[in-house]
Scaffold this motif. Structure first.
Motif, PDB file in Angstrom:
ATOM      1  N   ALA A   1       0.945  -1.279  -0.214  1.00  0.00           N
ATOM      2  CA  ALA A   1       0.036   0.466   0.393  1.00  0.00           C
ATOM      3  C   ALA A   1       0.404   1.788   0.157  1.00  0.00           C
ATOM      4  CB  ALA A   1      -0.990   0.163   1.531  1.00  0.00           C
ATOM      5  N   GLY A   2       0.823   1.985  -0.467  1.00  0.00           N
ATOM      6  CA  GLY A   2       1.571   3.313  -1.147  1.00  0.00           C
ATOM      7  C   GLY A   2       0.746   4.708  -1.708  1.00  0.00           C
ATOM      8  N   TYR A   3       1.426   5.464  -1.722  1.00  0.00           N
ATOM      9  CA  TYR A   3       0.694   6.669  -1.642  1.00  0.00           C
ATOM     10  C   TYR A   3       1.806   7.848  -2.287  1.00  0.00           C
ATOM     11  CZ  TYR A   3      -3.738   6.423   0.205  1.00  0.00           C
ATOM     12  OH  TYR A   3      -5.520   6.276   0.996  1.00  0.00           O
ATOM     13  N   PRO A   4       1.603   8.498  -3.253  1.00  0.00           N
ATOM     14  CA  PRO A   4       2.522   9.825  -3.797  1.00  0.00           C
ATOM     15  C   PRO A   4       3.384  10.578  -2.401  1.00  0.00           C
ATOM     16  CG  PRO A   4       0.911  10.153  -4.483  1.00  0.00           C
ATOM     17  CD  PRO A   4       0.220   8.469  -3.204  1.00  0.00           C
ATOM     18  N   VAL A   5       4.662  10.883  -2.604  1.00  0.00           N
ATOM     19  CA  VAL A   5       4.885  11.704  -2.241  1.00  0.00           C
ATOM     20  C   VAL A   5       5.131  13.069  -3.194  1.00  0.00           C
ATOM     21  CG1 VAL A   5       7.557  12.537  -1.063  1.00  0.00           C
ATOM     22  CG2 VAL A   5       6.359  10.174  -0.458  1.00  0.00           C
ATOM     23  N   HIS A   6       5.267  14.226  -2.908  1.00  0.00           N
ATOM     24  CA  HIS A   6       5.340  15.446  -3.639  1.00  0.00           C
ATOM     25  C   HIS A   6       5.997  16.156  -3.096  1.00  0.00           C
ATOM     26  CE1 HIS A   6       0.960  14.325  -4.141  1.00  0.00           C
ATOM     27  NE2 HIS A   6       0.957  14.379  -5.850  1.00  0.00           N
ATOM     28  N   GLY A   7       6.745  16.746  -4.443  1.00  0.00           N
ATOM     29  CA  GLY A   7       7.539  18.344  -4.395  1.00  0.00           C
ATOM     30  C   GLY A   7       6.750  19.359  -3.866  1.00  0.00           C
ATOM     31  N   PRO A   8       7.747  20.306  -3.313  1.00  0.00           N
ATOM     32  CA  PRO A   8       7.040  21.599  -3.274  1.00  0.00           C
ATOM     33  C   PRO A   8       6.426  22.315  -4.722  1.00  0.00           C
ATOM     34  CG  PRO A   8       9.501  21.734  -2.987  1.00  0.00           C
ATOM     35  CD  PRO A   8       8.672  20.695  -3.772  1.00  0.00           C
ATOM     36  N   GLU A   9       6.515  21.878  -5.922  1.00  0.00           N
ATOM     37  CA  GLU A   9       5.200  22.613  -7.037  1.00  0.00           C
ATOM     38  C   GLU A   9       4.248  21.660  -7.140  1.00  0.00           C
ATOM     39  OE1 GLU A   9       5.672  25.479  -7.695  1.00  0.00           O
ATOM     40  OE2 GLU A   9       7.055  25.797  -6.563  1.00  0.00           O
ATOM     41  N   GLY A  10       4.348  20.262  -6.281  1.00  0.00           N
ATOM     42  CA  GLY A  10       3.504  19.215  -6.919  1.00  0.00           C
ATOM     43  C   GLY A  10       3.999  17.511  -7.419  1.00  0.00           C
ATOM     44  N   GLU A  11       5.326  18.252  -8.054  1.00  0.00           N
ATOM     45  CA  GLU A  11       5.222  16.977  -8.812  1.00  0.00           C
ATOM     46  C   GLU A  11       6.147  15.201  -7.577  1.00  0.00           C
ATOM     47  OE1 GLU A  11       7.576  19.653  -7.491  1.00  0.00           O
ATOM     48  OE2 GLU A  11       8.737  21.328  -8.837  1.00  0.00           O
ATOM     49  N   VAL A  12       5.563  14.430  -8.516  1.00  0.00           N
ATOM     50  CA  VAL A  12       5.691  13.572  -8.091  1.00  0.00           C
ATOM     51  C   VAL A  12       7.287  12.520  -7.507  1.00  0.00           C
ATOM     52  CG1 VAL A  12       4.657  10.662  -7.739  1.00  0.00           C
ATOM     53  CG2 VAL A  12       3.460  12.893  -7.842  1.00  0.00           C
ATOM     54  N   LEU A  13       7.564  13.078  -6.034  1.00  0.00           N
ATOM     55  CA  LEU A  13       9.322  12.788  -6.365  1.00  0.00           C
ATOM     56  C   LEU A  13       9.386  10.693  -5.993  1.00  0.00           C
ATOM     57  CD1 LEU A  13      10.263  15.634  -3.708  1.00  0.00           C
ATOM     58  CD2 LEU A  13       9.795  15.009  -5.819  1.00  0.00           C
ATOM     59  N   GLY A  14       7.716  10.685  -5.519  1.00  0.00           N
ATOM     60  CA  GLY A  14       8.320   8.852  -5.772  1.00  0.00           C
ATOM     61  C   GLY A  14       6.759   8.518  -4.749  1.00  0.00           C
ATOM     62  N   GLY A  15       7.311   7.775  -2.954  1.00  0.00           N
ATOM     63  CA  GLY A  15       6.024   7.107  -2.724  1.00  0.00           C
ATOM     64  C   GLY A  15       6.592   6.579  -1.135  1.00  0.00           C
ATOM     65  N   PHE A  16       4.951   7.245  -0.726  1.00  0.00           N
ATOM     66  CA  PHE A  16       5.182   6.438   0.859  1.00  0.00           C
ATOM     67  C   PHE A  16       4.834   5.262   0.783  1.00  0.00           C
ATOM     68  CE2 PHE A  16       4.271   6.387   5.295  1.00  0.00           C
ATOM     69  CZ  PHE A  16       4.562   6.806   5.731  1.00  0.00           C
TER      70      PHE A  16
END
Length: 430
Positions: A119-134
């Motif tokens: 089970a995972g959710y996206p991790v976002h950068g300052p401008e909303g970019e998907v950097l990876g996952g949690f």
């Protein structure tokens, strides 16, 4: 057949945002490990990851439940894990049975890591970019509950919030000359605000010694979420509380202030600490911030009885309180219950305790037990703390606080990575 990597993974803006974090090929840090460890504990999976994905590999910034791993052991090919799916969809991925789910069953990580459910959710950068996952990983198939999903969503937002905070700090540091002057002002403001969130002095409780200390992490000038309080609730009943808000800065200070004043408002109305914490949870949910900050806390309500005190204690995702008896034995006081500010029903309970002559109750934040020296994973730990407390023979409340703080600082070689809050209550020997 090879795994097809989505085009979104190679988006230049996204890759630039990943590199800008400065987290690739870096060592684990408590700020991310704490969130991953909490996810593993709440979901009961035992394994949790904070993952960053560039154009050739996924990198585990945090890998709870995987043991000691070098930097090279914390990276895998793009096609190995499900994180590229999070990037493509920018949404959650909940897999109940990895071996049969067509989205992930052919990924090498399913077999190599023994993934039963993911089970995972996206991790976002300052401008909303998907950097990876949690994400969290279970070794057997399972149906993810709504509580699991809600917890992971909140913690993923907390990871994103930590990255945004670092990005903001990095932008500020690029303006070195301006920041130097502004930093001095900010530091003074931070110290002033931090002090305003702590009682100016311990109140006098008849028949009881009380002492407390807040010890900031090495080099810290930020406002943190560690706080403590001791106050007369009503009549002869007293309330002692110590909590830790996730993160730093103004947002954490806002939650700290809300928590402290909510507790002071509700404690006079209830004799049950779990009830007081339930009311605090409702207040936190009503004021929920966008970055999903949460609070761990321990609360004790007690009153004089005989030649000592008797009371009840409740913990919400917080380290156990420790009770040192006059004979040197140490008891752990902890109740079920999750962190506050995440879910409607934190499932809190109470446990009774008694303080007799020579007994000492110690409340503390996890900055104490997680103290460690730079580059080392040897935490100060629960057992060291219990052993230290057992040896505090004939020490008053102030001396116990000083001994605990000094021992944790010495263990970290003066390089505390997290703040510490300590509160002790001691019935003097008769």
């Amino acid at each position: 057949m090879g795994v097809e990597i989505p085009a979104a993974v190679f988006d230049p803006k996204r890759l630039s945002a990943v590199r800008a974090t400065g987290l690739l090929d870096s060592e684990p840090e408590p700020s991310f490990d704490d969130l991953a460890r909490l996810a593993a504990r709440v979901t009961g999976t035992g394994r949790a990851f904070v993952t960053l994905v560039d154009d050739r590999r996924s990198f585990w910034k945090s890998a709870i439940g995987m043991g000691e791993l070098s930097v090279s052991e914390r990276q895998n090919p793009l096609s190995d894990s499900p994180c590229h799916i999070l990037i493509a969809t920018n949404g959650p991925l909940l897999v109940d049975d990895a071996a049969t789910d067509p989205r992930v069953r052919d990924l090498p990580a399913v077999r190599r890591l023994g993934i039963g459910a993911w089970a995972g959710y996206p991790v976002h950068g300052p401008e909303g970019e998907v950097l990876g996952g949690f994400c969290v990983v279970d070794s057997v198939p399972r149906a993810w509950s709504e509580t699991d999903a809600q917890t992971l969503a909140v913690l993923a937002r907390a990871v994103s919030g930590e990255i945004r905070l670092r990005a903001a700090l990095a932008r500020s540091e690029r303006h070195a000359t301006e920041v130097e002057a502004a930093g001095e002002v900010s530091a003074r403001l931070a110290r002033t605000l931090q002090n305003s969130l702590l009682p100016p002095m311990m109140p006098t409780v008849p028949g009881l010694q009380a002492a407390a200390a807040y010890i900031p992490a090495a080099g810290e000038v930020n406002v943190t979420g560690d706080f403590y309080d001791l106050f007369l609730a009503s009549g002869s009943r007293w309330c002692a509380v110590l909590g830790d808000v996730c993160g730093h800065g103004v947002e954490a200070a806002q939650i700290t202030a809300l928590a402290r004043y909510t507790l002071r408002a509700d404690a006079p109305r209830h004799i049950s600490p779990s009830r007081v914490l339930e009311q605090l949870n409702r207040a936190l949910l009503a004021q929920r911030v966008k970055d999903g900050r949460f609070l761990t806390v321990v609360c004790a309500i007690f009153r004089p009885e005989g030649d000592g005190f008797t009371g009840m204690l409740s913990t919400a995702g917080h380290p156990s309180a420790l009770l040192r008896r006059a004979d040197g034995s140490v008891e752990s006081l902890r109740t079920p219950g999750v962190v506050l500010g995440i879910m409607e029903e934190p499932r809190l309970e109470n446990t009774r305790f008694e303080l007799g002559p020579g007994d000492t109750l110690v409340l503390y934040s996890d900055g104490v037990t997680e103290a460690h020296s730079p580059g080392q994973q040897d935490l100060f730990g629960d057992q060291r703390l219990a052993d230290l407390l057992a040896g505090c023979r004939d020490l008053d409340a102030d001396d116990v606080v000083r001994r605990i703080g000094k021992a944790a600082l010495d263990h970290s070689q003066g390089h505390m990575t997290d703040d510490m809050a300590i509160l002790t209550l001691r019935v003097p020997d008769r």
